[in-house]
Write a protein that holds these residues in place. Sequence first.
Motif, PDB file in Angstrom:
ATOM      1  N   THR A   1     -11.998 -13.308   2.190  1.00 25.61           N
ATOM      2  CA  THR A   1     -11.249 -12.359   2.999  1.00 25.61           C
ATOM      3  C   THR A   1     -11.458 -10.964   2.435  1.00 25.61           C
ATOM      4  O   THR A   1     -11.921 -10.814   1.305  1.00 25.61           O
ATOM      5  N   GLY A   2     -11.169  -9.948   3.218  1.00 23.09           N
ATOM      6  CA  GLY A   2     -11.300  -8.582   2.729  1.00 23.09           C
ATOM      7  C   GLY A   2     -10.483  -8.378   1.456  1.00 23.09           C
ATOM      8  O   GLY A   2      -9.346  -8.837   1.363  1.00 23.09           O
ATOM      9  N   TRP A   3     -11.077  -7.709   0.481  1.00 25.03           N
ATOM     10  CA  TRP A   3     -10.416  -7.499  -0.799  1.00 25.03           C
ATOM     11  C   TRP A   3      -9.342  -6.435  -0.662  1.00 25.03           C
ATOM     12  O   TRP A   3      -9.578  -5.328  -0.209  1.00 25.03           O
ATOM     13  N   GLY A   4      -8.155  -6.800  -1.001  1.00 23.52           N
ATOM     14  CA  GLY A   4      -7.037  -5.879  -1.063  1.00 23.52           C
ATOM     15  C   GLY A   4      -6.073  -6.405  -2.101  1.00 23.52           C
ATOM     16  O   GLY A   4      -5.650  -7.554  -2.035  1.00 23.52           O
ATOM     17  N   THR A   5      -5.808  -5.620  -3.086  1.00 16.93           N
ATOM     18  CA  THR A   5      -4.978  -6.086  -4.177  1.00 16.93           C
ATOM     19  C   THR A   5      -3.543  -5.630  -3.971  1.00 16.93           C
ATOM     20  O   THR A   5      -3.190  -4.487  -4.255  1.00 16.93           O
ATOM     21  N   ALA A   6      -2.740  -6.518  -3.441  1.00 15.67           N
ATOM     22  CA  ALA A   6      -1.308  -6.294  -3.367  1.00 15.67           C
ATOM     23  C   ALA A   6      -0.749  -7.054  -4.558  1.00 15.67           C
ATOM     24  O   ALA A   6      -0.531  -8.254  -4.504  1.00 15.67           O
ATOM     25  N   LEU A   7      -0.596  -6.357  -5.645  1.00 16.97           N
ATOM     26  CA  LEU A   7      -0.270  -6.979  -6.920  1.00 16.97           C
ATOM     27  C   LEU A   7       1.219  -7.240  -7.052  1.00 16.97           C
ATOM     28  O   LEU A   7       2.037  -6.356  -6.846  1.00 16.97           O
ATOM     29  N   ASN A   8       1.545  -8.474  -7.372  1.00 17.50           N
ATOM     30  CA  ASN A   8       2.930  -8.867  -7.603  1.00 17.50           C
ATOM     31  C   ASN A   8       2.891  -9.982  -8.641  1.00 17.50           C
ATOM     32  O   ASN A   8       2.793 -11.147  -8.311  1.00 17.50           O
ATOM     33  N   ARG A   9       2.914  -9.602  -9.899  1.00 22.33           N
ATOM     34  CA  ARG A   9       2.817 -10.580 -10.987  1.00 22.33           C
ATOM     35  C   ARG A   9       4.079 -11.442 -11.043  1.00 22.33           C
ATOM     36  O   ARG A   9       5.181 -10.954 -10.818  1.00 22.33           O
ATOM     37  N   VAL A  10       3.906 -12.704 -11.363  1.00 22.37           N
ATOM     38  CA  VAL A  10       5.028 -13.617 -11.543  1.00 22.37           C
ATOM     39  C   VAL A  10       5.651 -13.330 -12.908  1.00 22.37           C
ATOM     40  O   VAL A  10       4.959 -13.308 -13.927  1.00 22.37           O
ATOM     41  N   VAL A  11       6.955 -13.066 -12.906  1.00 23.63           N
ATOM     42  CA  VAL A  11       7.691 -12.810 -14.143  1.00 23.63           C
ATOM     43  C   VAL A  11       8.819 -13.829 -14.231  1.00 23.63           C
ATOM     44  O   VAL A  11       9.634 -13.936 -13.316  1.00 23.63           O
ATOM     45  N   ALA A  12       8.839 -14.567 -15.328  1.00 24.68           N
ATOM     46  CA  ALA A  12       9.873 -15.593 -15.551  1.00 24.68           C
ATOM     47  C   ALA A  12       9.961 -16.557 -14.359  1.00 24.68           C
ATOM     48  O   ALA A  12      11.042 -16.910 -13.905  1.00 24.68           O
TER      49      ALA A  12
END
Length: 165
Positions: A18-29
Amino acid sequence: MRGTSLAIGQAGERQFETGWGTALNRVVAGAYPLPQPGTFTAGSGGGTSTLFAQPDYQRRKVPSALSRRYGGTPMRVVPDVSAVADPYTGFVMGQTVGGQFGLSTTGGTELACSLFAGMEALASTGRATPIGFANPLLYSLKASSFHDILPGRVPLGAATPDPAA
């Protein structure tokens, strides 16, 4: 050149692209701290030119809905090709710096362009003449030679193992 996010299975088969798009949402705890999909940090795109007319090699290949997006004269549409560029689904590299070996991931359109240049170099091997400007040749190939990279219809999440772990 457009960058994509590419997932391959254990046997090397393409699972999705798929088209590259970084919607970054790191998992924390164990949870996402932000509403999905997260904060947009980088990505790729394309579109219809408002300056350059459609080149001959795109005629009868690019849908009118794209080339005539702004009405009137058919215009140039980009990108022509795409390849993996997402640093989270890109390449893992190993390197030794100061005697210490480490792993890191790399991506970006510099990865996609390098991969495509390598594929074009391999395709040129054994030819009587070099490929040169490849766009007319690429557009002359059968549509079945390629697969379209279409936007996802649902949010897409990808997990990458931590190379340091």
